[in-house]
Design an enzyme around this catalytic site. Structure first.
Site, PDB file in Angstrom:
ATOM      1  N   GLU A   1      62.748  39.431  46.259  1.00 39.31           N
ATOM      2  CA  GLU A   1      61.678  38.487  45.953  1.00 39.31           C
ATOM      3  C   GLU A   1      61.152  38.694  44.540  1.00 39.31           C
ATOM      4  O   GLU A   1      61.032  39.819  44.060  1.00 39.31           O
ATOM      5  CB  GLU A   1      60.560  38.614  46.996  1.00 39.31           C
TER       6      GLU A   1
ATOM      7  N   CYS B   1      50.540  42.248  45.896  1.00 38.83           N
ATOM      8  CA  CYS B   1      51.000  43.629  45.738  1.00 38.83           C
ATOM      9  C   CYS B   1      51.229  44.283  47.096  1.00 38.83           C
ATOM     10  O   CYS B   1      50.358  44.264  47.958  1.00 38.83           O
ATOM     11  CB  CYS B   1      49.959  44.416  44.945  1.00 38.83           C
TER      12      CYS B   1
END
EC number: 2.1.1.192
Length: 388
Positions: free
Chosen positions: A109, A359
């Site tokens: 990703e 994150c």
């Protein structure tokens, strides 16, 4: 006995999936010039082709109009420009875009984060991750292999092509790249460094070394080696004010403890111009794990000899995780303690969490070929720097 992290399957191949052709995205400028020399061409041809590849995101030799037809024909026979393909795109309400990118039969990703004055691309370096940080979704997927140069720089190439084609929508061109996606970059130096060289190269993406950031959890031998290979901005995934907590949430700390890690960071800063004398400390805020005011005081004492700025990161949940996100009030109190010691302290704004692009949330699609017991040995025993 030391464990080898980079395996024969994960080292950079010169030949792409089409066994007869070299993927030019695997080559930095020095290697590209050598390639053209072997074709009997002048080295400047490498600069011309790289400019087309990276300034214009061109993957068609026929469109390279300042290259003569004979050479274009020769290139089509022996080379190709093949970036990994986007197989899925998700767009957040805040403008963040997450791309699932195919690398063989798996996915990594890549995340595009636009802001008012810049746009940052978060790039993956491995298929999965072997380090098993407890608060990170990627670590729960296991580890398969290192990405090749073409698969790393190809993420930037693909994103630049998409954003460039969408200029009419007002999307900002990529100004910053952070090696903070899936994987531990320092366990793939062989491929990460050439990819970053292309990011910095004037005939590549031409980014400033202060705008390319590598983040590491603390592979100390590789960090020492990095300082002799390239100069980029450094961020470190610290996440704890003492070894007891870090041993639990960042298991590589059992091999390279905080004191050893920070020593390597200071050695890197002595060599680096990109960091302007200080490192970025990343500190994920886990409710009642590492976020108390006593932890903030410990962290301030720990970092007093390390020039730094501190990013406090609200933890982003994923299914099955044993943690909770710190409350805003706990984060605020923690931040105020650090600032009272004179540290520049920033609470990172969460971006893309509604599409699992924030994150610690990147997961991809990983075929785990590294057994859990092997991964634990990799964290608990010496890492063979010759294999990195």
């Amino acid at each position: 006995m030391s464990e080898q992290i980079v395996t024969p399957e994960s080292s950079t191949p010169v030949v792409s999936n089409n066994e007869a052709k070299i993927n030019l995205l695997d080559l930095n400028r020095q290697q590209m010039r050598e390639f053209f020399k072997n074709l009997g061409e002048k080295p400047f041809r490498a600069d011309q082709v790289m400019k087309w590849m990276y300034h214009y995101c061109c993957d068609n030799f026929d469109e390279m109009t300042d290259i003569n037809k004979v050479l274009r024909g020769k290139l089509k026979e022996v080379a190709e420009i093949r970036a990994p393909e986007v197989v899925e795109e998700q767009r957040s309400s805040d403008g963040t875009i997450k791309w699932a990118i195919a690398v063989g039969d798996q996915r990594v990703e890549t995340v595009y984060i636009p802001e008012d004055d810049r746009a940052t691309l978060c790039v993956s370096s491995q298929v999965g991750c072997a380090l098993e940080c407890k608060f990170c979704s990627t670590a729960q997927q296991g580890f398969n292999r290192n990405l090749r140069v073409s698969e790393i720089i190809g993420q930037v190439w693909r994103a630049a092509k998409i954003v460039g084609a969408a200029k009419v929508t007002g999307q900002r061109p990529i100004t910053n790249v952070v090696m903070m996606g899936m994987g531990e970059p320092l366990l793939n130096l062989t491929n990460v460094v050439p990819a970053m060289e292309i990011m910095l190269d004037d005939f590549g993406f031409g980014l400033s070394k202060r705008r390319v950031t590598l983040s590491t959890s603390g592979v100390v031998p590789a960090l020492d080696k990095l300082g002799d290979m390239i100069d980029v901005a450094l961020a470190i995934s610290l996440h704890a004010p003492n070894d007891a907590i870090r041993d639990e949430i960042v298991p590589i700390n059992k091999k390279y403890n905080i004191e050893t890690f920070l020593g390597a960071v200071r050695r890197y800063l002595e060599k680096s111009n990109a960091n302007q004398g200080r490192v970025t400390i990343e500190y994920v805020m886990l409710d009642h794990v590492n976020d108390g005011t006593e932890h903030a005081h410990q962290l301030a004492e720990l970092l007093k000899e390390t020039p730094c700025k501190i990013n406090l990161i609200p933890w982003n949940p994923f299914p099955g995780a044993p943690y909770g996100r710190s409350s805003n009030s706990r984060i605020d109190r923690f931040s105020k303690v650090l600032m009272s010691y004179g540290f520049t302290t920033i609470v990172r704004k969460t971006r893309g969490d509604d599409i699992d692009a924030a994150c610690g949330q990147l997961a991809g699609d990983v075929i785990d070929r590294t057994k859990r017991t092997l991964r634990k040995r990799m964290q608990g025993e010496a890492i063979d720097i010759k294999a990195i």
